[in-house]
Design a protein around this motif. Sequence first.
Motif, PDB file in Angstrom:
ATOM      1  N   TYR A  62       0.829  -1.215   0.000  1.00  0.00           N
ATOM      2  CA  TYR A  62       0.000   0.000   0.000  1.00  0.00           C
ATOM      3  C   TYR A  62       0.861   1.262   0.000  1.00  0.00           C
ATOM      4  CZ  TYR A  62      -3.444   3.492   1.356  1.00  0.00           C
ATOM      5  OH  TYR A  62      -4.239   4.608   1.397  1.00  0.00           O
ATOM      6  N   SER A  63       1.896   1.302   0.840  1.00  0.00           N
ATOM      7  CA  SER A  63       2.734   2.503   0.916  1.00  0.00           C
ATOM      8  C   SER A  63       3.500   2.722  -0.384  1.00  0.00           C
ATOM      9  CB  SER A  63       3.694   2.409   2.109  1.00  0.00           C
ATOM     10  OG  SER A  63       4.568   1.295   1.953  1.00  0.00           O
ATOM     11  N   GLU A  64       4.023   1.648  -0.973  1.00  0.00           N
ATOM     12  CA  GLU A  64       4.745   1.761  -2.253  1.00  0.00           C
ATOM     13  C   GLU A  64       3.790   2.206  -3.368  1.00  0.00           C
ATOM     14  OE1 GLU A  64       7.869   1.359  -3.165  1.00  0.00           O
ATOM     15  OE2 GLU A  64       8.855   0.355  -1.485  1.00  0.00           O
ATOM     16  N   PHE A  65       2.583   1.644  -3.335  1.00  0.00           N
ATOM     17  CA  PHE A  65       1.597   1.975  -4.361  1.00  0.00           C
ATOM     18  C   PHE A  65       1.224   3.454  -4.311  1.00  0.00           C
ATOM     19  CE2 PHE A  65      -3.056   2.454  -5.176  1.00  0.00           C
ATOM     20  CZ  PHE A  65      -3.021   2.343  -6.568  1.00  0.00           C
ATOM     21  N   ARG A  66       0.859   3.946  -3.137  1.00  0.00           N
ATOM     22  CA  ARG A  66       0.444   5.340  -3.025  1.00  0.00           C
ATOM     23  C   ARG A  66       1.620   6.315  -3.183  1.00  0.00           C
ATOM     24  NH1 ARG A  66      -3.859   6.231  -5.347  1.00  0.00           N
ATOM     25  NH2 ARG A  66      -5.816   5.789  -4.287  1.00  0.00           N
ATOM     26  N   GLU A  67       2.825   5.854  -2.920  1.00  0.00           N
ATOM     27  CA  GLU A  67       3.998   6.691  -3.157  1.00  0.00           C
ATOM     28  C   GLU A  67       4.230   6.897  -4.659  1.00  0.00           C
ATOM     29  OE1 GLU A  67       8.790   6.428  -2.393  1.00  0.00           O
ATOM     30  OE2 GLU A  67       7.468   5.553  -0.885  1.00  0.00           O
ATOM     31  N   ASN A  68       3.965   5.836  -5.442  1.00  0.00           N
ATOM     32  CA  ASN A  68       4.207   5.887  -6.884  1.00  0.00           C
ATOM     33  C   ASN A  68       2.983   6.327  -7.687  1.00  0.00           C
ATOM     34  OD1 ASN A  68       7.038   4.567  -7.561  1.00  0.00           O
ATOM     35  ND2 ASN A  68       6.169   3.410  -5.859  1.00  0.00           N
ATOM     36  N   PHE A  69       1.788   6.115  -7.117  1.00  0.00           N
ATOM     37  CA  PHE A  69       0.548   6.430  -7.847  1.00  0.00           C
ATOM     38  C   PHE A  69      -0.396   7.238  -6.948  1.00  0.00           C
ATOM     39  CE2 PHE A  69       2.289   2.443  -9.439  1.00  0.00           C
ATOM     40  CZ  PHE A  69       2.336   2.668 -10.808  1.00  0.00           C
ATOM     41  N   LYS A  70       0.070   8.392  -6.537  1.00  0.00           N
ATOM     42  CA  LYS A  70      -0.685   9.226  -5.592  1.00  0.00           C
ATOM     43  C   LYS A  70      -2.062   9.618  -6.118  1.00  0.00           C
ATOM     44  CE  LYS A  70       3.431  11.297  -3.518  1.00  0.00           C
ATOM     45  NZ  LYS A  70       4.247  12.540  -3.396  1.00  0.00           N
ATOM     46  N   PRO A 128      -1.518  -8.226 -13.740  1.00  0.00           N
ATOM     47  CA  PRO A 128      -0.614  -9.018 -12.908  1.00  0.00           C
ATOM     48  C   PRO A 128      -1.101  -9.041 -11.465  1.00  0.00           C
ATOM     49  CG  PRO A 128       0.600  -7.405 -14.226  1.00  0.00           C
ATOM     50  CD  PRO A 128      -0.845  -7.064 -14.346  1.00  0.00           C
ATOM     51  N   ARG A 129      -0.789 -10.098 -10.764  1.00  0.00           N
ATOM     52  CA  ARG A 129      -1.288 -10.256  -9.395  1.00  0.00           C
ATOM     53  C   ARG A 129      -0.888  -9.093  -8.490  1.00  0.00           C
ATOM     54  NH1 ARG A 129      -0.902 -15.853  -6.126  1.00  0.00           N
ATOM     55  NH2 ARG A 129      -2.838 -16.179  -7.267  1.00  0.00           N
ATOM     56  N   ILE A 130       0.344  -8.606  -8.597  1.00  0.00           N
ATOM     57  CA  ILE A 130       0.779  -7.533  -7.717  1.00  0.00           C
ATOM     58  C   ILE A 130      -0.003  -6.250  -7.999  1.00  0.00           C
ATOM     59  CG2 ILE A 130       2.696  -6.879  -9.240  1.00  0.00           C
ATOM     60  CD1 ILE A 130       2.477  -6.615  -5.378  1.00  0.00           C
ATOM     61  N   GLN A 131      -0.383  -6.050  -9.250  1.00  0.00           N
ATOM     62  CA  GLN A 131      -1.215  -4.893  -9.593  1.00  0.00           C
ATOM     63  C   GLN A 131      -2.610  -5.036  -8.959  1.00  0.00           C
ATOM     64  OE1 GLN A 131      -2.116  -4.208 -13.848  1.00  0.00           O
ATOM     65  NE2 GLN A 131      -0.949  -2.303 -13.654  1.00  0.00           N
ATOM     66  N   PHE A 132      -3.145  -6.259  -9.022  1.00  0.00           N
ATOM     67  CA  PHE A 132      -4.427  -6.552  -8.369  1.00  0.00           C
ATOM     68  C   PHE A 132      -4.328  -6.273  -6.869  1.00  0.00           C
ATOM     69  CE2 PHE A 132      -6.550  -9.679  -5.672  1.00  0.00           C
ATOM     70  CZ  PHE A 132      -7.884  -9.501  -6.008  1.00  0.00           C
ATOM     71  N   PHE A 133      -3.279  -6.784  -6.213  1.00  0.00           N
ATOM     72  CA  PHE A 133      -3.122  -6.583  -4.772  1.00  0.00           C
ATOM     73  C   PHE A 133      -3.008  -5.096  -4.440  1.00  0.00           C
ATOM     74  CE2 PHE A 133      -1.276 -11.062  -4.114  1.00  0.00           C
ATOM     75  CZ  PHE A 133      -2.462 -11.513  -3.572  1.00  0.00           C
ATOM     76  N   ALA A 134      -2.212  -4.358  -5.189  1.00  0.00           N
ATOM     77  CA  ALA A 134      -2.007  -2.940  -4.911  1.00  0.00           C
ATOM     78  C   ALA A 134      -3.333  -2.179  -4.957  1.00  0.00           C
ATOM     79  CB  ALA A 134      -1.020  -2.347  -5.918  1.00  0.00           C
ATOM     80  N   ILE A 135      -4.100  -2.403  -6.005  1.00  0.00           N
ATOM     81  CA  ILE A 135      -5.351  -1.662  -6.185  1.00  0.00           C
ATOM     82  C   ILE A 135      -6.420  -2.116  -5.199  1.00  0.00           C
ATOM     83  CG2 ILE A 135      -7.264  -1.274  -7.802  1.00  0.00           C
ATOM     84  CD1 ILE A 135      -5.068  -1.296 -10.039  1.00  0.00           C
ATOM     85  N   GLU A 136      -6.536  -3.437  -4.992  1.00  0.00           N
ATOM     86  CA  GLU A 136      -7.577  -3.927  -4.080  1.00  0.00           C
ATOM     87  C   GLU A 136      -7.264  -3.624  -2.616  1.00  0.00           C
ATOM     88  OE1 GLU A 136     -10.538  -4.921  -4.693  1.00  0.00           O
ATOM     89  OE2 GLU A 136     -10.362  -5.037  -6.869  1.00  0.00           O
TER      90      GLU A 136
END
Length: 209
Positions: A62-70, A128-136
């Motif tokens: 979650y932190s990596e996702f929101r850091e890269n895709f605010k 990709p699964r990691i994209q699914f996890f990040a968004i969900e």
Amino acid sequence: VSGELVSVAHALSLPAESYGNDPDIEMAWAMRAMQHAEIYYKLISSVDPQFLKLTKVDDQIYSEFRENFKNLRIDILDPEELKSESAKEKWRPFCLKFDGIVEDFNYGTLLRLNCSQGYTEENTIFAPRIQFFAIEIARNREGYNKAVYTGIKDNEEKEASNGGDKGANSREEEEKGANRGGEKEKTNEREEKEKEAYKEINKSSETTM
């Protein structure tokens, strides 16, 4: 069937280059992705999504996702934000960070575009699964997936309420039926008494005469 499942499981365990674009394997991957989607949707329908933990590293994802895709809108996804060449360039380093951290991080998974809706053909893309996890994970933590949970609960409560109304109506009908039955019995009883009284009167008249 069990023999076929073993064969499919074996095939899916092989590296991708060993089978190329085999349509049977592609179908097996699609079936597996659909099963994963069905399980996940049942999960967010039955449990408040804000309390769900999808991986051991949810916080990191979650932190990596929101850091890269605010500024990425996640309630309703734009496929271009995931699939365009410029989007892929941005997503690639994020996904590779989780190679070896998240199991099968690049495994094909079904992802809903509109988080308030289910897995329909129009509302689903492959990711990709990691994209699914990040968004969900972000949808769960930021409260967007709660629409599914509350929608299902509201429907269940309405059905239960309708069932209660039907039960009450049924009881009312039974009571009315019982009352009608009781009234009918009373009417019959009165008629019998009237007949007996009429007979007694006739007897009395005959005796007098």
